[in-house]
Write a protein that holds these residues in place. Structure first.
Motif, PDB file in Angstrom:
ATOM      1  N   ASN A 143       0.830  -1.205   0.000  1.00 45.26           N
ATOM      2  CA  ASN A 143       0.000   0.000   0.000  1.00 45.26           C
ATOM      3  C   ASN A 143       0.867   1.259   0.000  1.00 45.26           C
ATOM      4  OD1 ASN A 143      -2.539   1.473   0.252  1.00 45.26           O
ATOM      5  ND2 ASN A 143      -1.864   1.919   2.336  1.00 45.26           N
ATOM      6  N   ALA A 144       1.996   1.204   0.704  1.00 47.34           N
ATOM      7  CA  ALA A 144       2.894   2.359   0.775  1.00 47.34           C
ATOM      8  C   ALA A 144       3.532   2.666  -0.575  1.00 47.34           C
ATOM      9  CB  ALA A 144       3.975   2.121   1.824  1.00 47.34           C
ATOM     10  N   ALA A 145       3.560   1.673  -1.466  1.00 48.01           N
ATOM     11  CA  ALA A 145       4.146   1.863  -2.790  1.00 48.01           C
ATOM     12  C   ALA A 145       3.076   2.008  -3.864  1.00 48.01           C
ATOM     13  CB  ALA A 145       5.063   0.691  -3.126  1.00 48.01           C
ATOM     14  N   SER A 146       1.858   2.303  -3.434  1.00 48.09           N
ATOM     15  CA  SER A 146       0.735   2.458  -4.360  1.00 48.09           C
ATOM     16  C   SER A 146       0.215   3.893  -4.317  1.00 48.09           C
ATOM     17  CB  SER A 146      -0.397   1.484  -3.997  1.00 48.09           C
ATOM     18  OG  SER A 146       0.073   0.147  -3.983  1.00 48.09           O
ATOM     19  N   TYR A 147      -0.499   4.257  -5.365  1.00 45.25           N
ATOM     20  CA  TYR A 147      -1.040   5.617  -5.429  1.00 45.25           C
ATOM     21  C   TYR A 147      -2.295   5.612  -6.293  1.00 45.25           C
ATOM     22  CZ  TYR A 147      -1.218  10.701  -6.196  1.00 45.25           C
ATOM     23  OH  TYR A 147      -1.613  12.022  -6.247  1.00 45.25           O
ATOM     24  N   GLN A 148      -3.378   6.128  -5.702  1.00 41.96           N
ATOM     25  CA  GLN A 148      -4.665   6.235  -6.389  1.00 41.96           C
ATOM     26  C   GLN A 148      -5.079   4.917  -7.047  1.00 41.96           C
ATOM     27  OE1 GLN A 148      -4.512   9.701  -8.960  1.00 41.96           O
ATOM     28  NE2 GLN A 148      -4.750  11.107  -7.234  1.00 41.96           N
ATOM     29  N   GLY A 149      -4.943   3.848  -6.277  1.00 39.11           N
ATOM     30  CA  GLY A 149      -5.420   2.548  -6.731  1.00 39.11           C
ATOM     31  C   GLY A 149      -4.486   1.759  -7.617  1.00 39.11           C
ATOM     32  N   HIS A 150      -3.305   2.297  -7.886  1.00 44.62           N
ATOM     33  CA  HIS A 150      -2.356   1.582  -8.741  1.00 44.62           C
ATOM     34  C   HIS A 150      -1.053   1.285  -7.990  1.00 44.62           C
ATOM     35  CE1 HIS A 150      -4.642   1.816 -12.451  1.00 44.62           C
ATOM     36  NE2 HIS A 150      -4.891   3.098 -12.204  1.00 44.62           N
ATOM     37  N   VAL A 151      -0.517   0.091  -8.218  1.00 41.97           N
ATOM     38  CA  VAL A 151       0.770  -0.291  -7.641  1.00 41.97           C
ATOM     39  C   VAL A 151       1.865   0.293  -8.531  1.00 41.97           C
ATOM     40  CG1 VAL A 151       2.297  -2.189  -7.012  1.00 41.97           C
ATOM     41  CG2 VAL A 151      -0.177  -2.407  -6.675  1.00 41.97           C
ATOM     42  N   LEU A 152       2.695   1.154  -7.938  1.00 45.24           N
ATOM     43  CA  LEU A 152       3.723   1.838  -8.717  1.00 45.24           C
ATOM     44  C   LEU A 152       5.138   1.421  -8.334  1.00 45.24           C
ATOM     45  CD1 LEU A 152       2.149   5.408  -8.796  1.00 45.24           C
ATOM     46  CD2 LEU A 152       2.071   3.651 -10.560  1.00 45.24           C
ATOM     47  N   GLY A 153       5.245   0.596  -7.296  1.00 44.69           N
ATOM     48  CA  GLY A 153       6.560   0.122  -6.886  1.00 44.69           C
ATOM     49  C   GLY A 153       6.467  -1.244  -6.247  1.00 44.69           C
ATOM     50  N   PHE A 154       7.514  -2.021  -6.373  1.00 47.29           N
ATOM     51  CA  PHE A 154       7.625  -3.279  -5.643  1.00 47.29           C
ATOM     52  C   PHE A 154       8.471  -2.989  -4.404  1.00 47.29           C
ATOM     53  CE2 PHE A 154       6.923  -7.088  -8.736  1.00 47.29           C
ATOM     54  CZ  PHE A 154       5.603  -6.704  -8.866  1.00 47.29           C
ATOM     55  N   PRO A 155       7.878  -3.066  -3.202  1.00 46.36           N
ATOM     56  CA  PRO A 155       8.623  -2.722  -1.983  1.00 46.36           C
ATOM     57  C   PRO A 155       9.805  -3.643  -1.740  1.00 46.36           C
ATOM     58  CG  PRO A 155       6.471  -3.661  -1.454  1.00 46.36           C
ATOM     59  CD  PRO A 155       6.489  -3.441  -2.930  1.00 46.36           C
ATOM     60  N   SER A 156      10.947  -3.027  -1.480  1.00 47.91           N
ATOM     61  CA  SER A 156      12.181  -3.768  -1.242  1.00 47.91           C
ATOM     62  C   SER A 156      12.431  -3.961   0.245  1.00 47.91           C
ATOM     63  CB  SER A 156      13.360  -3.024  -1.877  1.00 47.91           C
ATOM     64  OG  SER A 156      14.583  -3.607  -1.516  1.00 47.91           O
ATOM     65  N   VAL A 157      12.330  -2.864   0.993  1.00 44.30           N
ATOM     66  CA  VAL A 157      12.426  -2.936   2.449  1.00 44.30           C
ATOM     67  C   VAL A 157      11.345  -2.046   3.027  1.00 44.30           C
ATOM     68  CG1 VAL A 157      14.909  -3.365   2.494  1.00 44.30           C
ATOM     69  CG2 VAL A 157      14.077  -1.027   2.589  1.00 44.30           C
ATOM     70  N   THR A 158      10.943  -2.348   4.233  1.00 47.52           N
ATOM     71  CA  THR A 158       9.950  -1.521   4.895  1.00 47.52           C
ATOM     72  C   THR A 158      10.463  -1.145   6.268  1.00 47.52           C
ATOM     73  OG1 THR A 158       7.598  -1.346   5.458  1.00 47.52           O
ATOM     74  CG2 THR A 158       8.674  -3.450   5.921  1.00 47.52           C
ATOM     75  N   GLU A 159       9.999  -0.017   6.770  1.00 48.51           N
ATOM     76  CA  GLU A 159      10.438   0.490   8.067  1.00 48.51           C
ATOM     77  C   GLU A 159       9.219   0.978   8.846  1.00 48.51           C
ATOM     78  OE1 GLU A 159      12.955   3.609   6.759  1.00 48.51           O
ATOM     79  OE2 GLU A 159      14.683   2.311   6.350  1.00 48.51           O
TER      80      GLU A 159
END
Length: 416
Positions: free
Chosen positions: A125-141
């Protein structure tokens, strides 16, 4: 004449042979990837890219390390200038701005729902925007509540605080002599768990400002009351606050603090944690109207104008696989973004990863607006002023609200 013809035939055969042998080189897809990682992490990714190329000999990847503070501007200007960057490891807070500029490839147009469901929901969800996935998360904090088990035990507590009321009560009981209960910082990032606990907020994704609501004011009043009750750090200001917080926690002077996985290595160097089992990690306490902690991290994004989006997708898919993330987490103690990584035996038995995993379940994304990174310019200074009594809570939140109305160019400015 026969010798001449023979020489020509040999030359043609050699040329043909060179073209054939070099054909694989000529036909290789060449990708350019940028990363803002440290020297050690960059070396790790270079190793993983080498392994990827062994599996995909038709793809050649050039990795470039860029300085973090300037990388986002460089990435934007490079793409708008039609330079050939295919993949970028971006801070999640940069993604909304890139999306607004229309320079990112929508990954949900190529990735299956089954594949996307393998990620930790809050990380994706943190790598998404307006309903679209725009990044594949590598690390999370994500910050959690870190606590000294022995100090809590000495004060008669068998578990960390589960609510904000319990946190207040326990902080008072843990404040004895030169020891105090909890470190409260001026940094607005660490104020967000209090805001969400009391039902407040910053700015919604549809650009509604919530910083001056009654719930937000109650959160700041709670933070300020902790300080007034004398259960927080005894320092008169917030100069060098992070180093002081870390040292006090390492030395057993403060019983609780909010911090993220990036701090664990240093925490365990402290005299209070020579036995790592003394370190407790728990979700940040609930408030009367909610619970949460800001989720950060980095994700691999693809240039919308990349000439090789499918090959770029294969690369980021490999670099965010559970197998890669387990290796990465073992070395750098970063939190994985793939669910399966937490089930790996080496991580499943590690209290650090499992402790922060609990916090991920209630993590919240920062405002998904292009101006997100600019919100903190006025946020932190006014948190500072409110906690030190230089402003009332109402004065502080109204000042933040006014600056945000101007930043977001909203019409209904409360100052008018």
């Amino acid at each position: 004449m026969k010798k001449l013809i023979g020489a020509l035939l040999i030359s043609m055969l050699l040329l043909l042979s060179a073209c054939t042998n070099g054909g694989s080189e000529i036909s290789k897809v060449k990708l350019t990837m940028w990363t803002t990682t440290s020297k050690e992490e960059t070396a790790f990714f270079q190793e993983q890219i080498h392994a990827f190329q062994v599996e995909h000999p038709e793809i050649q990847v050039t990795l470039s390390q860029r300085p973090f503070p300037f990388a986002t501007h460089e990435f934007k200007t490079s793409i708008l200038g039609d330079q050939g960057i295919d993949v970028f490891r971006a801070d999640n807070s940069w993604i909304p701005e890139y999306a607004a500029l229309g320079i990112l490839y929508q990954l949900d147009s190529i990735a299956s729902q089954e594949e996307l469901s393998c990620f930790v929901p809050s990380a994706l969800n943190a790598a998404s925007y307006q309903g679209h996935v725009l990044g594949f998360p590598s690390v999370t904090e994500v910050p959690a509540l870190l606590y000294n088990k022995e100090l809590l035990k000495q004060a008669g507590f068998t578990h960390p605080p589960e609510t904000m009321d319990e946190l207040s009560v326990m902080a008072k009981a843990l404040t004895v002599g030169s020891q105090y209960g909890i470190f409260v910082t001026e940094d607005s990032y660490f104020a967000l768990p209090y805001l969400w606990a009391f039902g407040g907020g910053m700015v919604t994704d549809d650009r509604k400002i919530e910083i001056a609501t009654a719930q937000s004011q109650q959160a700041f009043a709670f933070m300020r009351q902790l300080r007034q009750d004398g259960v927080t750090q005894p320092y008169p200001d917030f100069v060098d606050w992070y180093n002081k917080m870390m040292k006090d926690f390492q030395d057993g002077k403060v019983a609780m603090m909010m911090n993220g996985p990036w701090a664990i290595h240093d925490v365990l160097q402290g005299k209070s944690f020579t036995d790592s089992a003394n370190l407790g990690i728990a979700p940040i306490p609930k408030g009367p109207l909610g619970q949460g902690s800001p989720i950060g991290g980095h994700s691999f994004v693809i240039n919308k104008y990349s000439r090789h989006p499918k090959e770029s997708y294969e690369l980021i898919r490999y670099l965010t696989s559970a197998e890669t993330q387990v290796k990465q987490s073992r070395i750098f103690k970063t939190l994985p973004t793939q669910k399966a990584a937490y089930e790996d035996p080496s991580l499943a038995s590690d209290f650090i990863f499992q402790g922060f995993k609990q916090q991920l379940e209630s993590a919240k994304s920062l405002p998904k607006i292009p101006e997100n990174s600019k919100l903190y310019r006025d946020f932190t200074p006014h948190v500072h002023a409110m906690l030190l009594g230089k402003e009332t809570v109402q004065e502080g939140v109204l000042s933040i609200e006014r600056s945000w109305f101007e930043l977001l160019r909203l019409k209904d400015d409360p100052a008018k």
